[in-house]
Design a protein around this motif. Structure first.
Motif, PDB file in Angstrom:
ATOM      1  N   GLY A   7      49.426  43.263  24.821  1.00 24.08           N
ATOM      2  CA  GLY A   7      48.489  44.151  25.501  1.00 24.08           C
ATOM      3  C   GLY A   7      48.361  43.823  26.979  1.00 24.08           C
ATOM      4  N   LEU A   8      48.246  42.524  27.276  1.00 21.76           N
ATOM      5  CA  LEU A   8      48.081  42.110  28.675  1.00 21.76           C
ATOM      6  C   LEU A   8      49.374  42.280  29.463  1.00 21.76           C
ATOM      7  N   GLY A   9      50.502  42.324  28.759  1.00 21.88           N
ATOM      8  CA  GLY A   9      51.782  42.492  29.440  1.00 21.88           C
ATOM      9  C   GLY A   9      51.915  43.810  30.167  1.00 21.88           C
ATOM     10  N   HIS A  10      51.038  44.763  29.832  1.00 17.58           N
ATOM     11  CA  HIS A  10      51.077  46.063  30.514  1.00 17.58           C
ATOM     12  C   HIS A  10      50.399  46.016  31.883  1.00 17.58           C
ATOM     13  N   ILE A  11      49.733  44.881  32.167  1.00 19.59           N
ATOM     14  CA  ILE A  11      49.169  44.698  33.510  1.00 19.59           C
ATOM     15  C   ILE A  11      50.305  44.335  34.458  1.00 19.59           C
ATOM     16  N   ASN A  12      50.457  45.075  35.521  1.00 23.69           N
ATOM     17  CA  ASN A  12      51.565  44.841  36.446  1.00 23.69           C
ATOM     18  C   ASN A  12      51.149  43.821  37.498  1.00 23.69           C
ATOM     19  N   GLY A  13      51.299  42.549  37.162  1.00 20.32           N
ATOM     20  CA  GLY A  13      50.944  41.488  38.110  1.00 20.32           C
ATOM     21  C   GLY A  13      50.730  40.177  37.386  1.00 20.32           C
ATOM     22  N   VAL A  14      50.378  39.145  38.168  1.00 22.09           N
ATOM     23  CA  VAL A  14      50.231  37.808  37.603  1.00 22.09           C
ATOM     24  C   VAL A  14      49.038  37.710  36.666  1.00 22.09           C
ATOM     25  N   ALA A  15      48.090  38.667  36.775  1.00 23.77           N
ATOM     26  CA  ALA A  15      46.932  38.645  35.866  1.00 23.77           C
ATOM     27  C   ALA A  15      47.374  38.731  34.422  1.00 23.77           C
ATOM     28  N   SER A  16      48.532  39.319  34.142  1.00 24.09           N
ATOM     29  CA  SER A  16      48.999  39.474  32.759  1.00 24.09           C
ATOM     30  C   SER A  16      49.106  38.126  32.061  1.00 24.09           C
ATOM     31  N   PHE A  17      49.849  37.190  32.647  1.00 26.17           N
ATOM     32  CA  PHE A  17      49.998  35.893  31.975  1.00 26.17           C
ATOM     33  C   PHE A  17      48.834  34.949  32.266  1.00 26.17           C
ATOM     34  N   ARG A  18      48.156  35.111  33.398  1.00 27.24           N
ATOM     35  CA  ARG A  18      47.013  34.228  33.686  1.00 27.24           C
ATOM     36  C   ARG A  18      45.883  34.453  32.677  1.00 27.24           C
ATOM     37  N   ILE A  19      45.567  35.695  32.392  1.00 28.49           N
ATOM     38  CA  ILE A  19      44.497  35.993  31.434  1.00 28.49           C
ATOM     39  C   ILE A  19      44.893  35.510  30.037  1.00 28.49           C
ATOM     40  N   ALA A  20      46.152  35.759  29.672  1.00 23.12           N
ATOM     41  CA  ALA A  20      46.617  35.341  28.339  1.00 23.12           C
ATOM     42  C   ALA A  20      46.512  33.827  28.177  1.00 23.12           C
ATOM     43  N   TRP A  21      46.950  33.079  29.184  1.00 26.33           N
ATOM     44  CA  TRP A  21      46.882  31.626  29.080  1.00 26.33           C
ATOM     45  C   TRP A  21      45.436  31.136  29.147  1.00 26.33           C
ATOM     46  N   GLY A  22      44.583  31.858  29.856  1.00 28.11           N
ATOM     47  CA  GLY A  22      43.170  31.481  29.899  1.00 28.11           C
ATOM     48  C   GLY A  22      42.474  31.713  28.569  1.00 28.11           C
ATOM     49  N   ILE A  23      42.866  32.776  27.861  1.00 26.26           N
ATOM     50  CA  ILE A  23      42.267  33.078  26.550  1.00 26.26           C
ATOM     51  C   ILE A  23      42.543  31.959  25.554  1.00 26.26           C
ATOM     52  N   GLN A  24      43.575  31.176  25.795  1.00 31.16           N
ATOM     53  CA  GLN A  24      43.889  30.057  24.892  1.00 31.16           C
ATOM     54  C   GLN A  24      42.746  29.042  24.807  1.00 31.16           C
ATOM     55  N   ILE A  25      41.861  29.050  25.774  1.00 32.24           N
ATOM     56  CA  ILE A  25      40.722  28.125  25.753  1.00 32.24           C
ATOM     57  C   ILE A  25      39.802  28.428  24.568  1.00 32.24           C
ATOM     58  N   VAL A  26      39.753  29.692  24.133  1.00 31.82           N
ATOM     59  CA  VAL A  26      38.807  30.108  23.089  1.00 31.82           C
ATOM     60  C   VAL A  26      38.963  29.309  21.792  1.00 31.82           C
ATOM     61  N   PRO A  27      40.170  29.215  21.188  1.00 33.21           N
ATOM     62  CA  PRO A  27      40.263  28.423  19.954  1.00 33.21           C
ATOM     63  C   PRO A  27      39.901  26.963  20.158  1.00 33.21           C
TER      64      PRO A  27
END
Length: 547
Positions: free
Chosen positions: A180-200
């Motif tokens: 889902g985040l891969g559809h963001i055209n920019g570095v926010a795509s992987f930054r948000i995904a890697w940040g979400i890893q904090i949740v678990p």
């Protein structure tokens, strides 16, 4: 040395345990396993959070199109951290308890995820992945042990298998988030995904405050009342007179006696004449699991589907189907391990994986063409889009391979390696050696694969196909059957040098008591102890009356 360290830190460890016991606890074993196996989910999160982005333009542009060697090191950095984390975990879990080890696991994971999410260059990304790997290493060593120490014997296999299921579920969840985040055209795509890893990591951290400590660890610290209370709450809703509770407490006492006699056992003991074959078998079981090529399919799935002629959303959708199959097919393995047995499942799984690896190599070798302008030096061949049947055949081989692995070697090896030792005195050190071998091969394969794709492309799969054939042969001749056998029986098999292919029908020469006989014996002993205590109390009371 380790026992001296534990003795020095015992008072501190008990203070920490008492502090963690400040909140009310939940004693449902499935809930406890769901919390502790979040450590496995973290590993799954890491796999798909990297695999989903390595072919995306924002990732490639921001990190200056990493070469095959550099991408291999970035991907394998997590396994490198996990290798050291799995070794260091013993020095925390034994003196300070299982929960504190899981808290440390969560801490390293959250710190590593935060560093990855804020990465400004490759070096920072690698450091973040190594730190996250330390957390995964702690979790992979402690969570399965913690689950087995808390779970009732009747569902111990299920609880043990939940760790691998949690890994596959983490892969699936994180892949859809990344998709889902891969559809963001920019570095926010992987930054948000890697940040979400904090949740678990945060869920595991907070969850450690509402789950109990391991009763076996508490008993080792002399906290028998707490240990018995936890066992009774988990197995009999607080009834300390329940037969299963009495058996469990008796087994804990026997285990501590064994551990006391094992203080003289060192890592060198694993390589003595008596234990060398067990060490060799368990270590190779973990090595073979990595050499199936499964992590190639997980870490570099985007590359594989690029070669098969899929690109963009079509690639990611096809990858998602593979992750779903990996998760769903893990569930039947929990059933078939006990129904069919370990050996048939492992041999059959290896043969089928060999077929699909050779099939994939054959299709790519026959129908792929050079692809010099792919934009990624790792992927230099591709099946033309005009040849859709060949593309579909390649994808089908990938899917069937993953199904074969998930339902056999995925869960089976972790269960098998926990059973094969036949002697509790060496199992802890033995598991440490075999798990370290798993992470070492994980690092090597993740590191080598991009270079392999670059230099020998489709021939890479021939190597893993040959390995699958070798492991099937090794299992047939060297892996004894452990299904339905007690620890003592497995030990007898090794001592009598029973051929692996005859182990399924082998019967122990020394009779071993059944659960029912053991329960009756312990119950009688417990009642006799109670009567003796009552009798002593009556005698004391009568003497006091006379006085």
């Amino acid at each position: 040395m380790s026992s001296k360290i534990e003795g020095v830190f015992a008072p501190i460890a008990l203070k920490i345990a008492n502090y963690l016991d400040g909140l009310p606890k939940i004693y449902n074993p499935v809930f406890i396993a769901c919390i502790s196996t979040i450590a496995g989910m973290m590993f799954g999160f890491d796999i798909s959070s990297m695999s989903a982005f390595i072919g995306q333009k924002p990732y490639m542009n921001f990190f200056n199109s990493p070469s095959s060697t550099m991408q291999g090191f970035i991907t394998s950095a997590m396994a490198l951290g996990s290798l050291f984390g799995s070794i260091f975990a013993t020095f925390v879990s034994e003196p300070f308890g299982r929960r504190l080890s899981l808290i440390i696991c969560a801490f390293f994971w959250c710190v590593g995820a935060a560093i990855q999410s804020s990465s400004q260059n490759r070096a920072q990304l690698i450091i973040g992945r190594i730190i996250s790997g330390l957390g995964v290493g702690f979790g992979s060593s402690v969570a399965p042990v913690y689950g087995s120490e808390l779970a009732p014997r009747k569902i111990r296999g299920l609880i043990g298998g939940m760790f691998q299921f949690s890994v596959t579920l983490g892969i699936l969840i994180m892949f859809f988030i990344s998709y889902g985040l891969g559809h963001i055209n920019g570095v926010a795509s992987f930054r948000i995904a890697w940040g979400i890893q904090i949740v678990p990591g945060l869920i595991l951290l907070l969850g450690c405050f509402i789950i109990p400590e391991s009763p076996r660890w508490l008993a080792k610290q002399g906290q028998w009342d707490k240990a018995e209370f936890i066992v009774s709450k988990i197995q009999a809703k607080g009834n300390r007179e329940d037969a299963e509770v009495l058996i469990e407490i008796s087994e804990i006492k026997d285990q501590l006696l064994i551990e006391e006699s094992a203080k003289s056992v060192s890592y060198a003991t694993l390589f003595t004449k008596k234990y060398i074959m067990r060490t060799f078998t368990a270590t190779f079981a973990q090595i073979w699991q990595q050499l199936t090529g499964m992590n190639v399919m997980m870490y570099y799935i985007v590359y594989i589907f690029d070669m098969a002629g899929y690109s963009g959303d079509a690639n990611l959708v096809a990858s998602a189907i593979q992750y779903i199959l990996n998760t769903v097919l893990t569930i039947p393995a929990l059933y078939f391990l006990d129904k069919v047995g370990r050996r048939p499942l492992l041999i059959g799984g290896a043969i089928f994986m060999m077929i699909w690896q050779f099939g994939l190599a054959g299709i790519l070798g026959s129908y792929s063409v050079p692809w010099p302008d792919s934009g990624n030096e790792t992927v230099n061949i591709r099946i033309p889009k005009s040849n859709k049947p060949a593309s579909d055949g390649a994808i089908a081989c990938c899917y069937l391979f993953v199904c074969s692995f998930a339902s056999t070697w995925g869960v089976g090896i972790w269960v098998y390696c926990s059973e094969i030792w036949g002697d509790n005195r060496i199992s802890q050190r033995g598991n440490c050696i075999s798990t370290a071998a798993n992470w070492a091969l994980n690092f090597a394969i993740a590191m080598y694969t991009p270079s392999g794709f670059k230099n020998i492309n489709w021939r890479t799969y021939i190597i893993y196909g040959v390995m699958c054939l070798c492991m099937a042969i090794h299992v047939f001749f060297g892996f004894p059957e452990t299904r339905g056998k007690r620890l003592e029986e497995i030990g007898q098999m090794w001592e009598e040098k029973v051929p692996a292919w005859r182990s399924r029908t082998w019967q122990p020469t020394i009779p071993i008591a059944s659960d029912a006989d053991l329960a009756r014996k312990i119950s009688v002993e417990h009642k006799e102890e109670g009567l003796m205590e009552d009798s002593n109390s009556d005698e004391i009371a009568q003497s006091e009356e006379k006085v």
